[in-house]
Design an enzyme around this catalytic site. Structure first.
Site, PDB file in Angstrom:
ATOM      1  CG  HIS A 136      -1.722   1.217   1.405  1.00  0.00           C
ATOM      2  ND1 HIS A 136      -3.013   1.350   0.927  1.00  0.00           N
ATOM      3  CD2 HIS A 136      -1.412   2.407   1.980  1.00  0.00           C
ATOM      4  CE1 HIS A 136      -3.447   2.572   1.220  1.00  0.00           C
ATOM      5  NE2 HIS A 136      -2.506   3.236   1.857  1.00  0.00           N
ATOM      6  CD  GLU A 137       2.015   3.701   3.604  1.00  0.00           C
ATOM      7  OE1 GLU A 137       2.420   4.786   3.174  1.00  0.00           O
ATOM      8  OE2 GLU A 137       0.873   3.570   4.093  1.00  0.00           O
ATOM      9  CG  HIS A 140       0.215   6.185  -0.701  1.00  0.00           C
ATOM     10  ND1 HIS A 140      -0.926   6.799  -1.152  1.00  0.00           N
ATOM     11  CD2 HIS A 140      -0.118   5.610   0.481  1.00  0.00           C
ATOM     12  CE1 HIS A 140      -1.907   6.613  -0.276  1.00  0.00           C
ATOM     13  NE2 HIS A 140      -1.450   5.881   0.719  1.00  0.00           N
ATOM     14  CD  GLU A 189      -4.869   6.345   2.303  1.00  0.00           C
ATOM     15  OE1 GLU A 189      -4.800   5.107   2.388  1.00  0.00           O
ATOM     16  OE2 GLU A 189      -3.874   7.068   2.444  1.00  0.00           O
TER      17      GLU A 189
HETATM   18 ZN   LIG Z   1      -2.334   5.242   2.455  1.00  0.00          ZN
END
Ligand SMILES: [Zn+2]
Length: 256
Positions: A136-137, A140, A189
């Site tokens: 997830h990071e 980004h 997100e």
């Molecule tokens: Zn996030």
């Protein structure tokens, strides 16, 4: 009046020139701030954070490096066989470190500099859980969300100051972006969740584990809010969206 018109014309030109598409999702994004400059700043901030932190080299730290390398290799492999998907030519200098800090948190700066805090390990519990958070990071960073945020702050300031329209935006951007404490929009997100699931799949992890991870986070949110939850709102919608995306053709059709 003339100056105002000039700023608007300049802003419009910049916006058109800076219009780009996020990788895989194809979402339109405005990337006004230079990527190279942003990455240089991120490397400097990362070195600073590492110098001020207790960086671990134990079994857990080895696992952070292992998971990070698995994901980074899968991401690089995918984009090298799908040219044109990635709106960046910059070679990432990946680094994965575990920091002794009870705050449940993790982040990836532009250019591939990742930190995981020991405080999130009770929530990730195992390698799969760690892969959820790190994918997830990393998503980004790959989707350049912080550069997009910095670009929007430049645009906001363009309206207010003629100086920023003359290309003096690095000062504006410096003041607006702390790469460690960044809070992303819900749109970012969702995109990071989706790209993260893809990266997990490409790296050989079980993307379904994301549902387990977010449920663990959810169960603990009543007993004092972990830091990761303050920047990652975790409601039923998030988990439902993840479930839906896992069932989608778009997700199923992605392969190495
Ligand atoms: Zn996030």
């Amino acid at each position: 009046m003339k100056a105002k018109r000039l700023i608007f014309a300049l802003a419009a030109t910049l916006l058109i020139a800076a219009c780009s598409k996020a990788p895989i999702s194809g979402r339109k994004q405005v990337l006004l701030v230079s990527e190279g400059e942003m990455i240089q700043q991120s490397y400097a901030q990362y070195r600073q954070v590492m110098a001020q932190s207790k960086v671990l080299n134990n079994k857990d730290a080895q696992m952070v490096k292992k998971v990070g390398n698995n994901i980074a290799n899968a991401v690089q492999r995918y984009f090298s066989t799908h040219p044109g998907q990635l709106n960046s030519n910059i070679q990432y200098q990946w680094e994965f470190n575990l920091i002794q800090d009870n705050t449940p948190n993790a982040w990836c700066m532009p250019g591939g500099k990742v930190a995981v805090y020991t405080g999130i390990l009770p929530y990730t519990q195992n390698e799969q859980g760690l892969a959820v958070v790190m994918s997830h990071e990393i998503a980004h960073a790959i989707a350049q969300h912080s550069r997009e945020q910095a670009s929007y702050s430049v645009i906001q300031n363009l309206g207010g100051s003629i100086f920023s329209s003359l290309g003096l935006y690095p000062d504006v951007y410096n003041g607006a972006t702390n790469l460690v404490m960044l809070k992303y929009s819900r749109e970012h997100e969702t995109e990071a969740d989706q790209l993260g699931l893809i990266f997990m799949k490409l790296a050989g992890y079980d993307p379904n584990y994301a549902i387990t991870f977010w449920n663990i986070m959810r169960q603990t949110s009543g007993t004092g809010q972990p830091e990761f939850l303050s920047t990652h709102p975790n409601d039923a919608t998030r988990i439902e969206n993840i479930k839906k995306y896992l069932q989608s053709d778009k997700f199923k059709n992605i392969t190495n």
